[in-house]
Design a protein around this motif. Structure first.
Motif, PDB file in Angstrom:
ATOM      1  N   ARG A  97      53.236  43.873  16.479  1.00  0.00           N
ATOM      2  CA  ARG A  97      54.470  44.564  16.132  1.00  0.00           C
ATOM      3  C   ARG A  97      54.403  46.036  16.499  1.00  0.00           C
ATOM      4  NH1 ARG A  97      55.214  43.371  10.043  1.00  0.00           N
ATOM      5  NH2 ARG A  97      56.174  41.377  10.125  1.00  0.00           N
ATOM      6  N   PHE A 105      61.789  46.927  13.773  1.00  0.00           N
ATOM      7  CA  PHE A 105      62.311  47.428  12.514  1.00  0.00           C
ATOM      8  C   PHE A 105      63.763  47.078  12.311  1.00  0.00           C
ATOM      9  CE2 PHE A 105      58.984  50.612  13.275  1.00  0.00           C
ATOM     10  CZ  PHE A 105      58.182  50.178  12.253  1.00  0.00           C
ATOM     11  N   LEU A 142      57.385  61.621   6.204  1.00  0.00           N
ATOM     12  CA  LEU A 142      58.228  60.805   5.338  1.00  0.00           C
ATOM     13  C   LEU A 142      59.018  61.622   4.328  1.00  0.00           C
ATOM     14  CD1 LEU A 142      56.043  57.800   4.323  1.00  0.00           C
ATOM     15  CD2 LEU A 142      57.990  57.863   5.820  1.00  0.00           C
TER      16      LEU A 142
ATOM     17  N   SER B  54      55.479  43.905   5.652  1.00  0.00           N
ATOM     18  CA  SER B  54      54.157  43.342   5.932  1.00  0.00           C
ATOM     19  C   SER B  54      53.174  43.701   4.816  1.00  0.00           C
ATOM     20  CB  SER B  54      53.644  43.843   7.273  1.00  0.00           C
ATOM     21  OG  SER B  54      53.334  45.205   7.171  1.00  0.00           O
ATOM     22  N   THR B  55      52.057  42.979   4.777  1.00  0.00           N
ATOM     23  CA  THR B  55      51.104  43.118   3.673  1.00  0.00           C
ATOM     24  C   THR B  55      50.537  44.535   3.500  1.00  0.00           C
ATOM     25  OG1 THR B  55      50.566  40.804   4.036  1.00  0.00           O
ATOM     26  CG2 THR B  55      49.055  42.061   2.643  1.00  0.00           C
ATOM     27  N   PRO B  56      50.046  45.181   4.592  1.00  0.00           N
ATOM     28  CA  PRO B  56      49.495  46.524   4.377  1.00  0.00           C
ATOM     29  C   PRO B  56      50.531  47.516   3.860  1.00  0.00           C
ATOM     30  CG  PRO B  56      49.316  45.854   6.696  1.00  0.00           C
ATOM     31  CD  PRO B  56      49.890  44.702   5.963  1.00  0.00           C
ATOM     32  N   ILE B  57      51.766  47.346   4.311  1.00  0.00           N
ATOM     33  CA  ILE B  57      52.825  48.254   3.865  1.00  0.00           C
ATOM     34  C   ILE B  57      53.138  48.015   2.390  1.00  0.00           C
ATOM     35  CG2 ILE B  57      55.253  48.893   4.170  1.00  0.00           C
ATOM     36  CD1 ILE B  57      53.528  49.822   6.454  1.00  0.00           C
ATOM     37  N   GLU B  59      51.196  46.817   0.136  1.00  0.00           N
ATOM     38  CA  GLU B  59      50.090  47.319  -0.683  1.00  0.00           C
ATOM     39  C   GLU B  59      50.194  48.837  -0.834  1.00  0.00           C
ATOM     40  OE1 GLU B  59      46.105  46.092   0.371  1.00  0.00           O
ATOM     41  OE2 GLU B  59      45.465  46.748  -1.618  1.00  0.00           O
ATOM     42  N   CYS B  62      52.775  49.677  -3.348  1.00  0.00           N
ATOM     43  CA  CYS B  62      52.308  49.473  -4.725  1.00  0.00           C
ATOM     44  C   CYS B  62      51.406  50.638  -5.145  1.00  0.00           C
ATOM     45  CB  CYS B  62      51.550  48.158  -4.860  1.00  0.00           C
ATOM     46  SG  CYS B  62      52.601  46.718  -4.631  1.00  0.00           S
ATOM     47  N   LEU B  85      50.721  53.832   9.752  1.00  0.00           N
ATOM     48  CA  LEU B  85      51.605  53.149   8.816  1.00  0.00           C
ATOM     49  C   LEU B  85      52.924  53.893   8.590  1.00  0.00           C
ATOM     50  CD1 LEU B  85      49.235  52.001   5.895  1.00  0.00           C
ATOM     51  CD2 LEU B  85      49.938  50.715   7.894  1.00  0.00           C
ATOM     52  N   THR B  86      52.954  55.159   9.030  1.00  0.00           N
ATOM     53  CA  THR B  86      54.065  56.023   8.620  1.00  0.00           C
ATOM     54  C   THR B  86      55.454  55.457   8.887  1.00  0.00           C
ATOM     55  OG1 THR B  86      52.952  57.396  10.241  1.00  0.00           O
ATOM     56  CG2 THR B  86      53.777  58.475   8.313  1.00  0.00           C
ATOM     57  N   GLU B  88      56.642  52.449   9.622  1.00  0.00           N
ATOM     58  CA  GLU B  88      56.984  51.237   8.880  1.00  0.00           C
ATOM     59  C   GLU B  88      57.180  51.524   7.396  1.00  0.00           C
ATOM     60  OE1 GLU B  88      55.234  46.994   8.960  1.00  0.00           O
ATOM     61  OE2 GLU B  88      54.143  48.159  10.461  1.00  0.00           O
ATOM     62  N   LEU B  89      56.337  52.415   6.881  1.00  0.00           N
ATOM     63  CA  LEU B  89      56.398  52.760   5.468  1.00  0.00           C
ATOM     64  C   LEU B  89      57.712  53.468   5.143  1.00  0.00           C
ATOM     65  CD1 LEU B  89      54.541  52.483   3.031  1.00  0.00           C
ATOM     66  CD2 LEU B  89      53.642  54.739   3.529  1.00  0.00           C
ATOM     67  N   MET B  90      58.137  54.286   6.107  1.00  0.00           N
ATOM     68  CA  MET B  90      59.377  55.017   5.935  1.00  0.00           C
ATOM     69  C   MET B  90      60.560  54.065   5.834  1.00  0.00           C
ATOM     70  SD  MET B  90      60.389  58.003   8.501  1.00  0.00           S
ATOM     71  CE  MET B  90      60.672  56.889   9.843  1.00  0.00           C
ATOM     72  N   ALA B  93      60.403  52.384   2.473  1.00  0.00           N
ATOM     73  CA  ALA B  93      60.761  53.319   1.402  1.00  0.00           C
ATOM     74  C   ALA B  93      62.270  53.501   1.343  1.00  0.00           C
ATOM     75  CB  ALA B  93      60.071  54.662   1.624  1.00  0.00           C
TER      76      ALA B  93
END
Lengths: 145, 98
Positions: A97, A105, A142, B54-57, B59, B62, B85-86, B88-90, B93
């Protein structure tokens, strides 16, 4: 809340709130409320050191810190404890991905300007002005609330 | 710890994260899911599936919930985010209103 640990077994992670002065037995009792396994059939292992944690000692004693990963193994039918098993999602799945960020996304559009980047996601526009670039990577900062 | 006080979040790959309800409620989206009136399966069973996270995101999210609770109670530490990760994390969020 003083701290938490991540207790992992197979595909499941339990986030457990605790205090450095609590004993491992206290933690096992908390886990007992979540999984129907008596404390005597639980074994906790600190993943970073591989150390089996002692019921009578406290978290601080055994250097279990905030956000530590602890493996849970169980004993079933009075046999030996099972081996540590913490599964990870398939790496390929994750990496595949990485390349095509935009489509992955569900991002409709990415626009790169010299001072900001704007993304259109599901029809909503978002703009990120705080960007760091080094040789190969681009970092977006972020807007966490 | 009682089962009723926790919720289970399930990632795209089917990995499960069992966290305290009060931690999950840091996310406005999850709060709405868990507290909305009516008998939604999320409200009843305390299980929320995120087929798009996805799993790492999940986690990391959390971990952020707990970090946020600690921060609110005056423990000011840094929250580290791996650069890869930024993005995807964004997205996550944004979706979770976190």
């Amino acid at each position: 809340m003083a701290m938490y640990i991540r207790v992992k077994r197979d595909r499941t992670t339990y986030f457990v709130q605790c205090d450095p002065t609590e004993t491992i037995l206290d933690i096992k009792q908390k886990l007992h409320g979540l999984i129907d396994q008596p404390v005597t059939d639980q074994r906790l292992i600190l993943v970073s050191s591989g150390e089996v944690l002692d019921d009578s000692k406290t978290m601080a004693d055994q250097k279990v810190e905030n956000d530590a990963v602890v493996a849970l193994t169980l004993r079933k039918d009075d046999k030996e404890f099972e081996d540590v098993s913490i599964l990870q999602p398939d790496d390929d799945f994750y990496h595949s991905r990485d390349g095509d960020g935009a489509s992955w996304f569900g991002c409709d559009k990415i626009q790169v300007g010299c001072k900001c980047i704007s993304l259109v996601i599901c029809g909503h526009a978002a703009e990120f002005g705080n960007i760091n670039i080094d040789k190969h990577r681009l970092y977006l900062v972020l807007p966490f609330g | 710890m009682k089962k009723e006080d926790t919720v289970k979040l399930i990632s795209a790959e089917g990995f499960e994260f069992v966290i305290d309800k009060n931690a999950a409620m840091v996310s406005q989206t999850i709060r709405n899911m868990l507290t909305s009136p009516g008998s939604f399966s999320e409200t009843q069973h305390g299980v929320v599936r995120f087929p798009e996270i996805s799993t790492p995101i999940l986690e990391k999210i959390c971990q952020y919930f707990y970090w946020s609770l600690q921060f609110a109670s005056g423990k000011e530490t840094e929250f580290y985010i791996e650069p890869e990760l930024t993005l995807e994390l964004m997205m996550a969020a944004n979706y979770l209103h976190t």
